[in-house]
Write a protein that holds these residues in place. Structure first.
Motif, PDB file in Angstrom:
ATOM      1  N   ILE A  69       0.887  -1.155   0.000  1.00 35.95           N
ATOM      2  CA  ILE A  69       0.000   0.000   0.000  1.00 35.95           C
ATOM      3  C   ILE A  69       0.931   1.211   0.000  1.00 35.95           C
ATOM      4  O   ILE A  69       1.657   1.430   0.974  1.00 35.95           O
ATOM      5  N   PRO A  70       0.959   1.988  -1.058  1.00 34.84           N
ATOM      6  CA  PRO A  70       1.924   3.079  -1.102  1.00 34.84           C
ATOM      7  C   PRO A  70       1.590   4.171  -0.091  1.00 34.84           C
ATOM      8  O   PRO A  70       0.429   4.364   0.264  1.00 34.84           O
ATOM      9  N   ASP A  71       2.623   4.848   0.332  1.00 36.28           N
ATOM     10  CA  ASP A  71       2.426   6.039   1.157  1.00 36.28           C
ATOM     11  C   ASP A  71       1.456   6.958   0.406  1.00 36.28           C
ATOM     12  O   ASP A  71       1.524   7.081  -0.810  1.00 36.28           O
ATOM     13  N   GLY A 180       4.591  -3.833  12.511  1.00 34.81           N
ATOM     14  CA  GLY A 180       4.587  -2.394  12.753  1.00 34.81           C
ATOM     15  C   GLY A 180       4.516  -2.029  14.221  1.00 34.81           C
ATOM     16  O   GLY A 180       4.911  -0.944  14.611  1.00 34.81           O
ATOM     17  N   SER A 186       5.157  -0.592   8.454  1.00 33.25           N
ATOM     18  CA  SER A 186       4.196  -1.663   8.222  1.00 33.25           C
ATOM     19  C   SER A 186       4.689  -2.609   7.144  1.00 33.25           C
ATOM     20  O   SER A 186       5.230  -2.181   6.124  1.00 33.25           O
ATOM     21  N   SER A 187       4.439  -3.904   7.345  1.00 31.61           N
ATOM     22  CA  SER A 187       4.813  -4.862   6.302  1.00 31.61           C
ATOM     23  C   SER A 187       3.922  -4.662   5.076  1.00 31.61           C
ATOM     24  O   SER A 187       4.322  -4.945   3.954  1.00 31.61           O
ATOM     25  N   LYS A 188       2.725  -4.127   5.295  1.00 34.53           N
ATOM     26  CA  LYS A 188       1.839  -3.869   4.154  1.00 34.53           C
ATOM     27  C   LYS A 188       2.338  -2.689   3.329  1.00 34.53           C
ATOM     28  O   LYS A 188       1.965  -2.526   2.182  1.00 34.53           O
ATOM     29  N   LYS A 189       3.157  -1.870   3.953  1.00 36.12           N
ATOM     30  CA  LYS A 189       3.654  -0.693   3.246  1.00 36.12           C
ATOM     31  C   LYS A 189       5.096  -0.876   2.784  1.00 36.12           C
ATOM     32  O   LYS A 189       5.710   0.084   2.321  1.00 36.12           O
TER      33      LYS A 189
END
Lengths: 266, 306
Positions: A69-71, A180, A186-189
């Motif tokens: 998920i991008p910043d 996180g 975050s691993s999602k980020k």
């Protein structure tokens, strides 16, 4: 009965032929700017260009995973990157957010988008939601049983993909925020998963060995259920690759190819 | 006008809790349908819960299972139908499939998208509005800056987790039953703290929470300036006393426009393993930044000694 495809992870573009020769029908690679796996993971733009050329020559597909998920300030860069990769010849993309999937399809309607496991699909209605969103393929959580796949298959024509070999995780894929909380980011980020669930956790008055502790080896496999998933209607079997050495991936792909062939011969 | 809400799993706990400070309650436990007398399964209690709340001039919301499998949808249809009949004010969903179902079965009831639904982007918020989403809670990993952009771009109401343990994950099976820690449904009433080095987590069977309580009491001015007005205290697996005390502290702070250190000592007495800000300030979730912007990394932020 349609024959399911094998989707294998590519970590170095030079290993494309090795994966295809071992039995993969398609490969996927993280795009380094927007891929899970931490800094430096995935293929850069030039390597993606080579991948697109190899895929075109071989007649096999290559998908780009832009699965972070991008910043929020880098969203424009995210979609620009996707469009640039499309212009290279990459047509298939793996994304991990409902809104990003919808927006990507608006910007480049010709692409094929997979709603990846981070989208948290665990039931038929989830699949239908992502089908309505415009996804072309949905990755089912590996918790999903063959019976559930049959139920889903009966309600939708969207391609169904399943992790057949993957990293063991304590928390349901897509729902883990441990990294996180303990680390920063975050691993999602894009921060590499800290494997927090594999630390030695203890609880008061209890033996520490098994409490909240994923033991090694960290791999998990549904290969023994391949036949059931084929009968149920899975279209694509995905092999997870980020944290596995290539020799394991090649072995898994060969084994899976053999299983599919045996089922086909039955 | 501010709305302060919390979540309560069943009718017994609802009646045991002094909810005077709260404006709304989310009924039900989304982690585990089998939580004792969970509103989500014991749907005959929904009417009683709604009546209890309405008689006290509170809004009544119902939550839904966070990770429902196909077989769980028979409960979900029953739950949604019972909710309509009882006069519920909104349905909270944590799963896109449930949202899709709710948009068809209860189209006229507002949908709140819950903290477990993985909402990270304004693009997703826009899509969810098409399914009746009127209020969203962003994933705990979303920073304050990002929340500001979501508010600005998607023009959707945002519910903000202002205090309580952060939900860090859900499991498919009950960890406590697998480890034979006790019998269902009593086992998850106990507190199971998981410790490794200086880190602490709380395991509630099918869920994992932070060990520290997220606490934004020293930053309420900032939150109000952002335009936030819906605030949530996470208290599903806490005692009625915890709910009541935190509710009182925050309601008083909002009403009197006072926040800051005078509340911290009171809060630390309630938060066994200390406090943190979660991910709001782009730091590790377990760190705490106080009202003077000082970073505290210690396991227990106590005595103001950093």
């Amino acid at each position: 009965m349609p024959v399911p495809l094998i989707l294998a992870p590519l970590k170095k573009v030079s290993r494309f032929d090795a994966l295809i020769d071992s039995g993969a029908d398609m490969v996927y690679a993280g795009y380094s700017m927007f891929s899970r796996g931490g800094k430096g993971y995935g293929l850069n733009y030039d390597e993606m260009k080579i991948l697109a050329e190899k895929a075109a020559c071989s007649g096999k597909k290559a998908a780009a995973a832009l699965n972070i998920i991008p910043d929020v300030l880098k969203t424009e860069d995210f979609f620009n990157a996707l469009e640039r990769l499309y212009l290279l010849g990459i047509k298939d993309f793996i994304l991990n957010d409902a809104g990003l999937i919808s927006e990507a399809k608006k910007k480049v309607p010709e692409i094929k988008v997979t709603a990846s496991v981070g989208c948290g699909v665990v039931n038929t209605e989830d699949v239908l939601f992502f089908e309505e969103l415009g996804a072309d393929t949905v990755v089912l959580n590996p918790l999903i049983t063959p019976n559930e796949v049959t139920e889903i298959r009966g309600k939708t024509k969207i391609k169904l993909e399943l992790f057949i070999f993957f990293e063991k995780e304590y928390i349901i894929k897509s729902k883990c925020l441990l990294t996180g909380y303990i680390k920063e980011g975050s691993s999602k980020k894009g921060v590499n998963c800290g494997k927090i669930c594999a630390f030695n956790w203890s609880t008061s008055g209890r033996d520490i060995d098994s409490f909240f502790n994923i033991s090694k080896p960290f791999k998990s496999s549904l290969i023994e259920l391949t036949n059931y998933y084929i009968s149920a209607g899975i279209d694509i079997f995905k092999v997870e690759g980020r944290n596995f050495p290539e020799k394991i991936i090649l072995k898994v792909v060969k084994s899976l190819r053999q299983k599919i062939q045996e089922k086909r011969n039955d | 006008m501010i709305e302060l809400s919390t979540g309560i799993s069943n009718l017994k706990e609802l009646k045991e809790t002094d909810i005077e400070s709260y404006d709304a309650v989310y009924l039900g436990n989304p982690f585990c349908i089998d939580y004792e007398d969970n509103f989500l399964k014991k749907t005959e209690d929904i009417q009683k819960g709604v009546e209890f709340l309405k008689s006290r001039n509170k809004k009544a919301y119902i939550t839904t299972p966070a990770v429902p499998r196909n077989e769980d949808f028979k409960f979900i249809y029953k739950l949604l139908e019972a909710s309509v009949k009882s006069g519920i004010d909104a349905v909270e969903v944590h799963n896109m499939g449930v949202l899709r179902t709710a948009s068809k079965i209860v189209p006229d009831i507002p949908k709140h998208i819950g903290i477990l639904a993985n909402i990270y982007t304004s693009f997703t918020c826009e899509k969810l509005k098409e399914y009746g989403g009127e209020r969203i809670t962003t994933n705990p990993e979303v920073t304050l800056d990002e929340i500001g952009i979501i508010i600005d771009k998607s023009k959707i109401d945002v519910s903000f987790l202002v205090h309580g343990k952060i939900p860090l994950g859900i499991t498919g099976t009950c960890f406590l039953l697998e480890e034979k820690a006790g019998i269902c449904p009593e086992v998850c009433k106990q507190a199971f703290w998981l410790k490794s080095k200086e880190w602490v987590l709380k395991n509630v069977g099918k869920g994992v929470y932070s060990g520290k309580d997220l606490c934004m009491i020293e930053h309420l001015d900032l939150l109000l300036k952002m335009g936030l007005k819906y605030f949530r205290i996470e208290s599903l697996y806490e005692t009625p006393e915890y709910r009541c005390k935190l509710g009182n502290i925050y309601k008083s702070a909002f009403l009197n426009k006072d926040s800051g250190r005078k509340n911290i000592q009171q809060i630390l007495k309630i938060s066994e393993y200390g406090i943190c800000n979660g991910y709001y300030f782009s730091k590790s979730g377990r760190y705490y930044i106080d009202g003077e912007n000082k970073l505290h990394e210690n396991r227990i932020f106590g005595g103001l000694n950093g």
